[in-house]
Design a protein around this motif. Structure first.
Motif, PDB file in Angstrom:
ATOM      1  N   GLU A  25      26.406  50.640  25.804  1.00 39.14           N
ATOM      2  CA  GLU A  25      26.982  49.792  26.954  1.00 39.14           C
ATOM      3  C   GLU A  25      26.961  48.324  26.614  1.00 39.14           C
ATOM      4  OE1 GLU A  25      25.922  50.931  30.925  1.00 39.14           O
ATOM      5  OE2 GLU A  25      25.899  53.108  30.252  1.00 39.14           O
ATOM      6  N   TYR A  26      26.003  47.849  26.155  1.00 40.06           N
ATOM      7  CA  TYR A  26      25.985  46.489  25.582  1.00 40.06           C
ATOM      8  C   TYR A  26      25.670  46.520  24.181  1.00 40.06           C
ATOM      9  CZ  TYR A  26      24.985  46.494  30.496  1.00 40.06           C
ATOM     10  OH  TYR A  26      25.196  46.594  31.947  1.00 40.06           O
ATOM     11  N   GLY A  27      26.051  45.578  23.548  1.00 41.80           N
ATOM     12  CA  GLY A  27      26.182  45.094  22.342  1.00 41.80           C
ATOM     13  C   GLY A  27      26.770  45.966  21.131  1.00 41.80           C
ATOM     14  N   TYR A  28      27.867  46.237  21.862  1.00 47.94           N
ATOM     15  CA  TYR A  28      28.677  47.339  21.047  1.00 47.94           C
ATOM     16  C   TYR A  28      29.081  46.675  19.479  1.00 47.94           C
ATOM     17  CZ  TYR A  28      32.763  50.208  19.544  1.00 47.94           C
ATOM     18  OH  TYR A  28      33.602  51.017  18.740  1.00 47.94           O
ATOM     19  N   GLU A  29      29.408  45.446  19.495  1.00 53.71           N
ATOM     20  CA  GLU A  29      29.729  44.745  18.057  1.00 53.71           C
ATOM     21  C   GLU A  29      28.531  44.821  17.124  1.00 53.71           C
ATOM     22  OE1 GLU A  29      31.704  40.701  16.360  1.00 53.71           O
ATOM     23  OE2 GLU A  29      32.087  41.263  18.197  1.00 53.71           O
ATOM     24  N   ALA A  30      27.524  44.383  17.784  1.00 50.57           N
ATOM     25  CA  ALA A  30      26.260  44.578  16.948  1.00 50.57           C
ATOM     26  C   ALA A  30      25.798  45.964  16.907  1.00 50.57           C
ATOM     27  CB  ALA A  30      24.965  44.112  17.633  1.00 50.57           C
ATOM     28  N   SER A  31      25.820  46.934  17.239  1.00 52.25           N
ATOM     29  CA  SER A  31      25.513  48.346  16.844  1.00 52.25           C
ATOM     30  C   SER A  31      26.677  48.737  15.817  1.00 52.25           C
ATOM     31  CB  SER A  31      25.783  49.133  18.240  1.00 52.25           C
ATOM     32  OG  SER A  31      24.630  48.926  19.042  1.00 52.25           O
ATOM     33  N   TYR A  32      28.086  48.464  16.036  1.00 47.93           N
ATOM     34  CA  TYR A  32      28.934  49.045  15.096  1.00 47.93           C
ATOM     35  C   TYR A  32      28.834  48.063  13.672  1.00 47.93           C
ATOM     36  CZ  TYR A  32      33.541  48.666  12.703  1.00 47.93           C
ATOM     37  OH  TYR A  32      34.334  48.523  11.610  1.00 47.93           O
ATOM     38  N   ASN A  33      28.423  46.765  13.648  1.00 48.86           N
ATOM     39  CA  ASN A  33      27.967  46.339  12.352  1.00 48.86           C
ATOM     40  C   ASN A  33      26.772  46.887  11.826  1.00 48.86           C
ATOM     41  OD1 ASN A  33      30.352  44.508  12.620  1.00 48.86           O
ATOM     42  ND2 ASN A  33      29.197  42.978  13.695  1.00 48.86           N
ATOM     43  N   SER A  34      25.977  47.229  12.648  1.00 47.84           N
ATOM     44  CA  SER A  34      24.748  47.915  11.955  1.00 47.84           C
ATOM     45  C   SER A  34      25.023  49.001  11.497  1.00 47.84           C
ATOM     46  CB  SER A  34      23.586  47.855  13.131  1.00 47.84           C
ATOM     47  OG  SER A  34      22.499  48.577  12.372  1.00 47.84           O
ATOM     48  N   ALA A  35      25.702  49.994  12.150  1.00 48.87           N
ATOM     49  CA  ALA A  35      26.186  51.287  11.698  1.00 48.87           C
ATOM     50  C   ALA A  35      26.839  51.406  10.446  1.00 48.87           C
ATOM     51  CB  ALA A  35      27.102  52.135  12.920  1.00 48.87           C
ATOM     52  N   LYS A  36      27.804  50.228  10.329  1.00 47.99           N
ATOM     53  CA  LYS A  36      28.566  50.134   9.338  1.00 47.99           C
ATOM     54  C   LYS A  36      27.802  49.492   8.066  1.00 47.99           C
ATOM     55  CE  LYS A  36      33.137  47.958   8.039  1.00 47.99           C
ATOM     56  NZ  LYS A  36      34.133  47.040   8.504  1.00 47.99           N
ATOM     57  N   ALA A  37      26.997  48.745   7.954  1.00 48.08           N
ATOM     58  CA  ALA A  37      26.044  48.507   7.007  1.00 48.08           C
ATOM     59  C   ALA A  37      25.186  49.496   6.554  1.00 48.08           C
ATOM     60  CB  ALA A  37      25.091  47.274   7.455  1.00 48.08           C
ATOM     61  N   SER A  38      24.757  50.345   7.521  1.00 46.05           N
ATOM     62  CA  SER A  38      24.026  51.658   7.127  1.00 46.05           C
ATOM     63  C   SER A  38      24.886  52.468   6.217  1.00 46.05           C
ATOM     64  CB  SER A  38      23.558  52.267   8.325  1.00 46.05           C
ATOM     65  OG  SER A  38      22.898  53.479   8.024  1.00 46.05           O
ATOM     66  N   MET A  39      25.905  52.597   6.664  1.00 41.01           N
ATOM     67  CA  MET A  39      26.928  53.540   6.002  1.00 41.01           C
ATOM     68  C   MET A  39      27.255  52.990   4.680  1.00 41.01           C
ATOM     69  SD  MET A  39      30.780  54.664   6.772  1.00 41.01           S
ATOM     70  CE  MET A  39      31.425  52.838   6.295  1.00 41.01           C
ATOM     71  N   ARG A  40      27.634  51.818   4.580  1.00 43.57           N
ATOM     72  CA  ARG A  40      27.861  51.309   3.285  1.00 43.57           C
ATOM     73  C   ARG A  40      26.498  51.256   2.146  1.00 43.57           C
ATOM     74  NH1 ARG A  40      31.078  45.738   4.956  1.00 43.57           N
ATOM     75  NH2 ARG A  40      33.017  46.896   5.186  1.00 43.57           N
ATOM     76  N   SER A  41      25.244  51.068   2.804  1.00 43.88           N
ATOM     77  CA  SER A  41      24.062  51.238   1.917  1.00 43.88           C
ATOM     78  C   SER A  41      23.919  52.912   1.455  1.00 43.88           C
ATOM     79  CB  SER A  41      22.627  51.103   2.780  1.00 43.88           C
ATOM     80  OG  SER A  41      22.921  49.630   3.067  1.00 43.88           O
TER      81      SER A  41
END
Length: 90
Positions: A25-41
């Motif tokens: 609900e809060y911090g969507y962009e930060a959560s998205y960026n974190s998940a994307k970085a995890s996927m890339r790793s």
């Protein structure tokens, strides 16, 4: 030995990945960026593994977890539809 370390690291990434980042609900962009970085790793690490069978198994495990998280979202939509139907019938 190095391959086993890579497998363990890939499994750790899978186990610590936020599969439900899209539901915050809060911090969507930060959560998205974190998940994307995890996927890339994960992708970068899996590319370094020489054994194709292991690579494919890790990819399949990733997709299994992805689909499980995604299906929960689909189930919620179905549940809401049923609740709406029940509310209309009452």
């Amino acid at each position: 030995m190095e391959q086993n370390n890579k497998i363990q690291e890939a499994l750790e990434i899978i186990n610590h990945h936020d599969w439900f980042w899209m539901m915050v609900e809060y911090g969507y962009e930060a959560s998205y960026n974190s998940a994307k970085a995890s996927m890339r790793s994960f992708v970068a690490l899996v590319k370094t593994i020489d054994n194709e069978t292991i690579r494919e198994a890790l990819k399949a495990l990733w997709m299994l977890r992805f689909n499980a998280a995604r299906n929960n979202e689909d189930n919620k939509a179905k549940e809401e539809e049923l609740m709406n139907t029940l509310a209309l019938a009452a």
